[in-house]
Write an enzyme that holds these catalytic residues in place. Structure first.
Site, PDB file in Angstrom:
ATOM      1  N   LYS A  98       4.796 -26.686  11.622  1.00  0.00           N
ATOM      2  CA  LYS A  98       4.828 -26.252  13.030  1.00  0.00           C
ATOM      3  C   LYS A  98       3.741 -25.228  13.323  1.00  0.00           C
ATOM      4  O   LYS A  98       3.252 -25.142  14.458  1.00  0.00           O
ATOM      5  CB  LYS A  98       6.210 -25.716  13.391  1.00  0.00           C
ATOM      6  CG  LYS A  98       6.672 -24.504  12.573  1.00  0.00           C
ATOM      7  CD  LYS A  98       6.366 -23.189  13.228  1.00  0.00           C
ATOM      8  CE  LYS A  98       6.733 -22.022  12.338  1.00  0.00           C
ATOM      9  NZ  LYS A  98       6.491 -20.721  12.987  1.00  0.00           N
ATOM     10  N   LYS A 132       6.472 -18.946   5.587  1.00  0.00           N
ATOM     11  CA  LYS A 132       6.355 -20.347   5.987  1.00  0.00           C
ATOM     12  C   LYS A 132       4.946 -20.842   5.683  1.00  0.00           C
ATOM     13  O   LYS A 132       3.978 -20.210   6.087  1.00  0.00           O
ATOM     14  CB  LYS A 132       6.637 -20.500   7.482  1.00  0.00           C
ATOM     15  CG  LYS A 132       8.033 -20.046   7.907  1.00  0.00           C
ATOM     16  CD  LYS A 132       8.207 -20.064   9.416  1.00  0.00           C
ATOM     17  CE  LYS A 132       9.581 -19.563   9.819  1.00  0.00           C
ATOM     18  NZ  LYS A 132       9.765 -19.543  11.288  1.00  0.00           N
ATOM     19  N   THR A 136       7.085 -21.652  18.698  1.00  0.00           N
ATOM     20  CA  THR A 136       5.749 -21.363  18.177  1.00  0.00           C
ATOM     21  C   THR A 136       4.661 -21.941  19.070  1.00  0.00           C
ATOM     22  O   THR A 136       3.575 -21.374  19.174  1.00  0.00           O
ATOM     23  CB  THR A 136       5.609 -21.926  16.746  1.00  0.00           C
ATOM     24  OG1 THR A 136       6.723 -21.501  15.976  1.00  0.00           O
ATOM     25  CG2 THR A 136       4.356 -21.414  16.081  1.00  0.00           C
ATOM     26  N   ARG A 196       0.825  -1.202   0.000  1.00  0.00           N
ATOM     27  CA  ARG A 196       0.000   0.000   0.000  1.00  0.00           C
ATOM     28  C   ARG A 196       0.870   1.267   0.000  1.00  0.00           C
ATOM     29  O   ARG A 196       1.769   1.402   0.835  1.00  0.00           O
ATOM     30  CB  ARG A 196      -0.927   0.012   1.216  1.00  0.00           C
ATOM     31  CG  ARG A 196      -1.978  -1.097   1.176  1.00  0.00           C
ATOM     32  CD  ARG A 196      -2.849  -1.110   2.422  1.00  0.00           C
ATOM     33  NE  ARG A 196      -2.087  -1.462   3.612  1.00  0.00           N
ATOM     34  CZ  ARG A 196      -1.703  -0.603   4.536  1.00  0.00           C
ATOM     35  NH1 ARG A 196      -1.999   0.689   4.425  1.00  0.00           N
ATOM     36  NH2 ARG A 196      -1.025  -1.010   5.587  1.00  0.00           N
ATOM     37  N   GLU A 214      -0.465 -18.196   9.499  1.00  0.00           N
ATOM     38  CA  GLU A 214      -0.341 -19.075   8.334  1.00  0.00           C
ATOM     39  C   GLU A 214      -0.869 -20.479   8.589  1.00  0.00           C
ATOM     40  O   GLU A 214      -1.308 -21.168   7.666  1.00  0.00           O
ATOM     41  CB  GLU A 214       1.118 -19.163   7.877  1.00  0.00           C
ATOM     42  CG  GLU A 214       1.620 -17.932   7.148  1.00  0.00           C
ATOM     43  CD  GLU A 214       1.050 -17.799   5.735  1.00  0.00           C
ATOM     44  OE1 GLU A 214       0.269 -18.666   5.309  1.00  0.00           O
ATOM     45  OE2 GLU A 214       1.394 -16.813   5.060  1.00  0.00           O
ATOM     46  N   ASN A 256      -0.044 -18.143  15.689  1.00  0.00           N
ATOM     47  CA  ASN A 256      -0.798 -19.384  15.585  1.00  0.00           C
ATOM     48  C   ASN A 256      -1.221 -19.899  16.957  1.00  0.00           C
ATOM     49  O   ASN A 256      -2.339 -20.384  17.130  1.00  0.00           O
ATOM     50  CB  ASN A 256       0.031 -20.426  14.832  1.00  0.00           C
ATOM     51  CG  ASN A 256       0.266 -20.017  13.397  1.00  0.00           C
ATOM     52  OD1 ASN A 256      -0.597 -20.158  12.547  1.00  0.00           O
ATOM     53  ND2 ASN A 256       1.445 -19.481  13.113  1.00  0.00           N
TER      54      ASN A 256
END
Length: 339
Positions: free
Chosen positions: A189, A106, A246, A34, A279, A254
């Site tokens: 993951k 990822k 993670t 943007r 993701e 996540n």
């Protein structure tokens, strides 16, 4: 070094990597989708949308002009995985032959189940591809907190190039030739981290969390074995290292998505509350849709999919997982026995 480097994608990770390189003396262009974001970065020295409290180096300049951003031959690709194909098609007319391209995203493409290296090979076959992965929250990298990652490429000179560029200060870079393993570790993951967030919110306990992460690693390894990855990759930064950070950190998008789902939020509502892309919610669709074709069993990934897209309750799926037929911890297909 004073290579001119472009980072495609001004999200958290792209901004953090651009900032790190600029702090180390590199001239960096940060491409923003943007125009208003690029203008704000150039005027204020801060990204108005991501890592908002981080002052960016003066050597970093932002642009939304794709042709201008493609004027070098050294790039970091940090756009969301599901946008990679369309972005590369858009950028291709402006890119030179034989570019150095280090992917920082990822995940797997939903429609095809392909890894990003496979997408790049389709659209820009002359690109010299690398991938960077490992336990690396953008928020901590931007604050120069100690971080170790791995860069993988089939080309030794490429992984050395990126190691030399990025391995500075408290950002340590190891190298690998196992592109497949690093990509699979980084993709799967995120799905396991959603399950970890759900388990944490359900207060299932430390035993359950350790079992979940361990069995999640088994799913990473099964998929890796099928794809031809090296087993030791999953004992390293792109495997267990990235999985741990993670699944246990509140900085993990996540993990936070999983907690929000366990609180009763819809997937749409949970994603909106994050304000960023998680993701794993997309990768799980690719995993479930293509795992059967590959003959790979992914019970945790399948459970996450059913919670997110079939509105199954976490407790019912927990009961299903524990009622499955007992099996060996290390089935034959996961052992990578030399032929």
């Amino acid at each position: 070094m004073n290579n001119s480097i472009t980072v495609f994608g001004a999200g958290s990770w792209g901004t953090a990597l651009a900032s790190h390189l600029s702090h180390q003396g590199e001239d960096v262009t940060l491409w923003c989708r943007r125009p208003e974001q690029a203008k704000a970065i150039n005027m204020t020295g801060r990204n108005p949308d991501y890592l908002k409290n981080i002052d960016l180096p003066e050597r970093l300049t932002a642009t939304s002009d794709l042709e201008e951003a493609c004027s070098t031959d050294t790039f970091i690709l940090a756009v969301p995985t599901q946008s990679v194909r369309s972005f590369l098609k858009q950028a291709k007319p402006f890119l030179r032959e034989g570019i150095h391209l280090c992917n920082a995203a990822k995940g797997l493409e939903i429609s095809t189940g392909k890894r990003i290296s496979e997408i790049v090979a389709e659209i820009i076959p002359s690109a010299r591809y690398s991938i960077i992965s490992g336990p690396s929250h953008a928020e901590e990298v931007a604050l120069s907190k100690p971080t170790a990652v791995v860069v993988a490429s089939i080309h030794e000179e490429e992984r050395t190039l990126w190691q030399n560029l990025l391995n500075r200060g408290f950002f340590r870079v190891y190298t690998s030739s196992d592109v497949i393993g690093v990509e699979i570790g980084g993709a799967v993951k995120n799905v396991i981290a959603i399950a970890a967030g759900i388990a944490s919110e359900m207060d299932l306990g430390d035993n359950a969390m350790a079992a979940l992460v361990s069995r999640g690693l088994a799913e990473v390894m099964r998929l890796g074995a099928k794809a031809g990855a090296h087993p030791l990759t999953f004992a390293g930064l792109a495997g267990i290292g990235d999985l741990m950070v993670t699944c246990y950190s509140s900085l993990s998008r996540n993990y936070r998505l999983g907690r929000a789902i366990a609180k009763g939020m819809t997937l749409e509502g949970a994603q909106k509350s994050l304000g960023q892309v998680a993701e794993g919610a997309y990768t799980v669709r690719a995993l479930v849709e293509h795992a059967k074709e590959l003959g790979v069993e992914l019970p945790i990934a399948e459970a996450v999919y059913r919670v997110l897209y079939e509105q199954k309750t976490p407790i019912s799926l927990l009961e299903e997982l524990f009622s499955r037929c007992p099996k060996p911890e290390m089935p034959p297909e996961i052992r990578w026995v030399s032929k």
